[in-house]
Design an enzyme around this catalytic site. Sequence first.
Site, PDB file in Angstrom:
ATOM      1  N   ASP A  75       9.214   2.598  -0.803  1.00 17.39           N
ATOM      2  CA  ASP A  75       8.236   3.578   0.084  1.00 17.39           C
ATOM      3  C   ASP A  75       8.823   2.691   1.439  1.00 17.39           C
ATOM      4  OD1 ASP A  75       4.443   3.431  -0.133  1.00 17.39           O
ATOM      5  OD2 ASP A  75       6.607   4.689   1.089  1.00 17.39           O
ATOM      6  N   TYR A 109       0.498  -1.147   0.402  1.00 15.89           N
ATOM      7  CA  TYR A 109      -0.291   0.054  -0.006  1.00 15.89           C
ATOM      8  C   TYR A 109       0.891   0.837  -0.229  1.00 15.89           C
ATOM      9  CZ  TYR A 109      -3.372   3.064   1.738  1.00 15.89           C
ATOM     10  OH  TYR A 109      -4.463   4.632   1.753  1.00 15.89           O
ATOM     11  N   LYS A 113       5.309   9.785   8.299  1.00 14.77           N
ATOM     12  CA  LYS A 113       5.169   8.893   9.673  1.00 14.77           C
ATOM     13  C   LYS A 113       6.178   9.585  10.651  1.00 14.77           C
ATOM     14  CE  LYS A 113       2.772   5.389   7.951  1.00 14.77           C
ATOM     15  NZ  LYS A 113       1.416   4.755   8.275  1.00 14.77           N
TER      16      LYS A 113
HETATM   17  P1  KE4 Z   1      -0.333   9.201   4.468  1.00 18.36           P
HETATM   18  O1  KE4 Z   1      -0.469   8.853   3.408  1.00 18.36           O
HETATM   19  O2  KE4 Z   1      -2.178   7.914   4.930  1.00 18.36           O
HETATM   20  O3  KE4 Z   1       0.177   9.164   5.532  1.00 18.36           O
HETATM   21  O4  KE4 Z   1       0.743   7.035   4.086  1.00 18.36           O
HETATM   22  C1  KE4 Z   1       0.452   6.629   3.348  1.00 18.36           C
HETATM   23  C2  KE4 Z   1       1.491   5.200   3.213  1.00 18.36           C
HETATM   24  C3  KE4 Z   1       2.236   5.203   2.232  1.00 18.36           C
HETATM   25  N1  KE4 Z   1       2.833   4.164   1.931  1.00 18.36           N
HETATM   26  C4  KE4 Z   1       2.968   3.797   3.125  1.00 18.36           C
HETATM   27  C5  KE4 Z   1       4.250   2.439   3.233  1.00 18.36           C
HETATM   28  C6  KE4 Z   1       2.125   3.321   4.426  1.00 18.36           C
HETATM   29  O5  KE4 Z   1       1.760   2.804   4.816  1.00 18.36           O
HETATM   30  C7  KE4 Z   1       1.309   4.280   4.254  1.00 18.36           C
HETATM   31  C8  KE4 Z   1       0.085   4.359   5.449  1.00 18.36           C
HETATM   32  N2  KE4 Z   1       0.149   3.497   5.953  1.00 18.36           N
HETATM   33  C9  KE4 Z   1      -0.964   3.382   6.571  1.00 18.36           C
HETATM   34  C10 KE4 Z   1      -1.560   2.603   7.481  1.00 18.36           C
HETATM   35  N3  KE4 Z   1      -1.091   0.023   7.095  1.00 18.36           N
HETATM   36  C11 KE4 Z   1      -2.274   4.919   7.035  1.00 18.36           C
HETATM   37  C12 KE4 Z   1      -2.924   3.891   8.348  1.00 18.36           C
HETATM   38  C13 KE4 Z   1      -4.665   4.527   7.746  1.00 18.36           C
HETATM   39  O6  KE4 Z   1      -4.385   4.720   5.802  1.00 18.36           O
HETATM   40  O7  KE4 Z   1      -5.596   5.401   8.518  1.00 18.36           O
END
Ligand code: KE4
Length: 428
Positions: A238, A143, A266
């Site tokens: 990523d 993801y 994060k």
């Molecule tokens: P954000 O747009 O949520 O800040 O980041 C997206 C993203 C991009 N790449 C990786 C590897 C990520 O894990 C994420 C976001 N992770 C999720 C948890 N698995 C965020 C939690 C959520 O979507 O509420």
Amino acid sequence: MKDKNKNLFDLSQKFIPGGVNSPVRAFSSVGGTPIFFKKGLGARLWDENNKEYIDYINSWGPMILGHAHPEVIKAVQEGAKNSLSFGAPTSKELDMAEMLVKLVPSMEQVRLVSSGTEATMSAIRVARGFTSRDRIVKFEGCYHGHADSLLVKAGSGALTFGQPSSAGVPKDLAKHTHTLAFNDTEVLKKCFREMGDDIACVIIEPIVGNMNLILPDVQFLKTLRQLCTQYGAVLIFDEVMTGFRVALGGAQELYGVIPDMTTLGKIIGGGLPVGAFGGRKDIMQKLAPLGPVYQAGTLSGNPVAVAAGLKTLELIQKPNFYHKLSLVTKNLVDGMIEAAGKKSVEFSARSMGGMFGLYFRESPPNSFDEIMDSDRTKFNKFFHSMLEQGIYFGPSAFEAGFVSAAHTEKDIKETIDASYKAFESLNE
Ligand code: KE4
């Protein structure tokens, strides 16, 4: 006593789709009512009923120092006194850029944004602009946020809901995204043989956290690096989740495979909205105002958010930070494996730095198909038993867990002790 979480959730659903601002928070795959938190301190959280929890989500990774770390709070308070935003350059964002270039092996230049999604979306665009190619390659179960091109067989929430591709993504766009099997070197080689000259970039979670924790086969990563170099495709790691989580230099330091670009999020915001994308200078020079690839953001490099991130990055550079974090995380995992064994529950687990995976299957998974055959019903029952006992894991069988520097041996023991009862409940 009335459950305030239920009251709040009922009301939230009147004003917010699904009652949440991010789908994975809705407890849809585990059932039950999401917990509304009002306070966090160190490794602990308190909900609106004043129930206390040990937190293993840590805001999905950012809170690596624990909640409300006094020095991070102070940095935010100091920064906020001078206004919250200028929309103009500040020395703080220069300090952050220098810090990231120093700490992330692949970064020669970097641009700050406000989320991981913005980081990956921007990295994809600059890779397409740099190569003048349209095709991108990603891996099933990974993801990368919710940019259109990347919501194709995504992990995390999309995987949890069993809808690996999202509605609303134009077919004409999705057709440029090719999704391969993670850790399958032969499929990777075949893809490059067939379309390598048309691939703008490959984006990968070098250690996957969004189909639960899955580690790469080192040869797979090395082959990916070699193929991208051979065909002129941009390799994007990523590390939004793994950056500063598995090691100071991320997965790229651990595995010694250096991508052309890295995306971050994060932890670099310390809990406030910060993302970043960066890498080779020749690629990053394609960005406006220098080059033809447009990318922008009102709050990019926000000085208060950067203050929280900078203080966090400063504190995680303390000697032995990752040695201690890795040890505490491993003690948690080993203790739960032992508990499951004593309760005759088919269970496995693993850790990498400050993140871990729990699996209701005989051995840790190494692929999307293997994680998909884990026992979700058992996970859900285990999740709720632990929640009842005040232990807060991610509400999905497809999410990794996170330990902070604030978690003590006492917290770990309390968690392992609770797991005996939770594993026991699976035999009822
Ligand atoms: P954000 O747009 O949520 O800040 O980041 C997206 C993203 C991009 N790449 C990786 C590897 C990520 O894990 C994420 C976001 N992770 C999720 C948890 N698995 C965020 C939690 C959520 O979507 O509420």
